[in-house]
Design a protein around this motif. Sequence first.
Motif, short mmCIF file in Angstrom:
data_model
loop_
_atom_site.label_atom_id
_atom_site.label_comp_id
_atom_site.label_asym_id
_atom_site.label_seq_id
_atom_site.Cartn_x
_atom_site.Cartn_y
_atom_site.Cartn_z
N GLN A 140 42.52 29.86 35.80
CA GLN A 140 43.95 29.81 35.00
C GLN A 140 44.80 30.45 36.04
OE1 GLN A 140 45.10 28.53 31.21
NE2 GLN A 140 45.82 30.76 31.12
N SER A 141 44.44 31.81 36.05
CA SER A 141 45.12 32.64 36.75
C SER A 141 45.63 32.35 38.16
CB SER A 141 44.49 34.11 36.85
OG SER A 141 44.51 34.76 35.48
N ALA A 142 44.69 31.61 38.65
CA ALA A 142 44.79 31.10 40.30
C ALA A 142 45.75 30.15 40.24
CB ALA A 142 43.66 30.74 40.83
N LEU A 143 45.96 29.41 39.33
CA LEU A 143 47.17 28.20 39.02
C LEU A 143 48.43 28.86 39.05
CD1 LEU A 143 45.57 25.95 36.57
CD2 LEU A 143 45.35 26.03 39.29
N LYS A 144 48.85 30.08 38.94
CA LYS A 144 50.09 30.65 38.78
C LYS A 144 50.64 30.66 40.32
CE LYS A 144 51.98 35.35 38.29
NZ LYS A 144 53.21 35.14 37.80
N PHE A 145 49.76 30.65 41.15
CA PHE A 145 50.09 30.54 42.52
C PHE A 145 49.89 29.09 43.53
CE2 PHE A 145 48.42 34.68 41.47
CZ PHE A 145 49.38 35.36 41.42
N TYR A 146 49.68 28.25 42.66
CA TYR A 146 49.53 26.78 42.85
C TYR A 146 50.82 26.41 43.86
CZ TYR A 146 48.07 21.93 43.42
OH TYR A 146 47.65 20.65 43.65
N GLY A 147 50.63 26.06 45.28
CA GLY A 147 51.92 25.83 45.84
C GLY A 147 52.66 26.84 46.50
N ARG A 148 52.22 27.90 46.28
CA ARG A 148 52.90 29.10 46.50
C ARG A 148 52.33 30.24 47.52
NH1 ARG A 148 54.00 32.56 41.89
NH2 ARG A 148 55.34 33.68 43.14
N GLU A 207 39.50 38.25 42.02
CA GLU A 207 38.32 39.07 41.72
C GLU A 207 37.61 37.99 40.71
OE1 GLU A 207 37.37 43.04 38.75
OE2 GLU A 207 39.32 41.78 38.46
N ALA A 208 38.27 37.15 39.83
CA ALA A 208 37.57 36.21 38.94
C ALA A 208 36.88 35.17 39.93
CB ALA A 208 38.62 35.38 38.16
N GLN A 209 37.40 34.64 40.97
CA GLN A 209 36.73 33.81 41.87
C GLN A 209 35.86 34.40 42.64
OE1 GLN A 209 39.51 31.50 44.52
NE2 GLN A 209 37.90 31.96 46.15
N ARG A 210 35.70 35.67 43.01
CA ARG A 210 34.49 36.49 43.78
C ARG A 210 33.53 36.31 42.75
NH1 ARG A 210 32.59 41.28 43.26
NH2 ARG A 210 34.34 42.25 42.17
N LEU A 211 33.74 36.87 41.42
CA LEU A 211 32.59 36.96 40.34
C LEU A 211 31.87 35.48 40.22
CD1 LEU A 211 34.23 39.38 38.05
CD2 LEU A 211 32.43 39.99 39.48
N ALA A 212 32.65 34.56 40.16
CA ALA A 212 32.10 33.20 39.88
C ALA A 212 31.34 32.81 41.16
CB ALA A 212 33.51 32.25 39.78
N LEU A 213 31.84 33.07 42.33
CA LEU A 213 31.15 32.71 43.42
C LEU A 213 29.82 33.39 43.46
CD1 LEU A 213 33.70 32.10 46.15
CD2 LEU A 213 32.38 30.30 45.10
N SER A 214 29.62 34.66 43.06
CA SER A 214 28.57 35.40 43.02
C SER A 214 27.33 34.97 42.21
CB SER A 214 28.99 36.92 42.74
OG SER A 214 29.25 36.99 41.26
N MET A 215 27.70 34.04 41.34
CA MET A 215 26.62 33.33 40.25
C MET A 215 25.98 32.16 41.02
SD MET A 215 28.90 33.35 36.71
CE MET A 215 29.75 35.02 36.30
#
Length: 262
Positions: A140-148, A207-215
């Motif tokens: 959800q935090s990433a979506l703040k930057f959608y298209g930006r 940070e959240a994306q990095r943590l998710a990918l580490s799983m």
Amino acid sequence: MAHALNEPATPALLRNSALDAEAVRQARVDLAACFRMAARLGLHEGICNHFSLVVPGRDDLFLVNPYGWAFSEVTASRLLVCDFEGNVIAGDGVPEATAFFIHARVHRNVPRARACFHTHMPNATALAMLEGPPLLWAGQSALKFYGRTVVDEDYNGLALDTAEGDRIAASIGNADIVFMKNHGVMVCGANAAEAWDDLYYLERAAEAQRLALSMGRPLKVVPPEIAARTYAQMRVGDRESAKLFLESAKRILAKEEPDFAD
């Protein structure tokens, strides 16, 4: 890795600018607060990163941190006022060389970028080091930057001349967030509050994306139509939220690091 800017031979002139106006004082305090909070959160790297803000009432001058000072040492009065030719109009010291060549050219060539924050903050920079798109639309935090966002693929070494500054400025286009491949990130905003808000949430999203990918499991990406709708929802009130976020930061600093406003 940092380089001091060579001072121009011509003397700096005040040019009848009211640099002691209350709006300029407030801009200094706001920008100093951004530096201090960025330091607290580890969003800086040594003395190499830089934030700048166009001086209120002047489209030809900008505030920037002086060379040799860590973010945690920045105060409102320590910030420099520079013009686009490299003259220091007010303040002691000079800007870091890449700070001048990047920020002066961005402010000059992209007038809507009143604030320009450049960092090597760890998680967003890590994404900028990977092949392919850096930020994925899975949180959800990433979506703040959608298209930006935009990706500057053409890392060209240190920005030590106007040509490289112009190239970086041209890469921005209509974006607010630039992932500078093999380098770091740059956030452009209408004011210090909005740039700070984007910088903070960009690092949290990375940070959240990095943590998710580490799983070791695939990301569940949000469909484009939902991502676009969520982004639109977030933009309602986003500017007011950014303003309140910076005000919160200033209240915390006023209690714990009151010298930031000196």
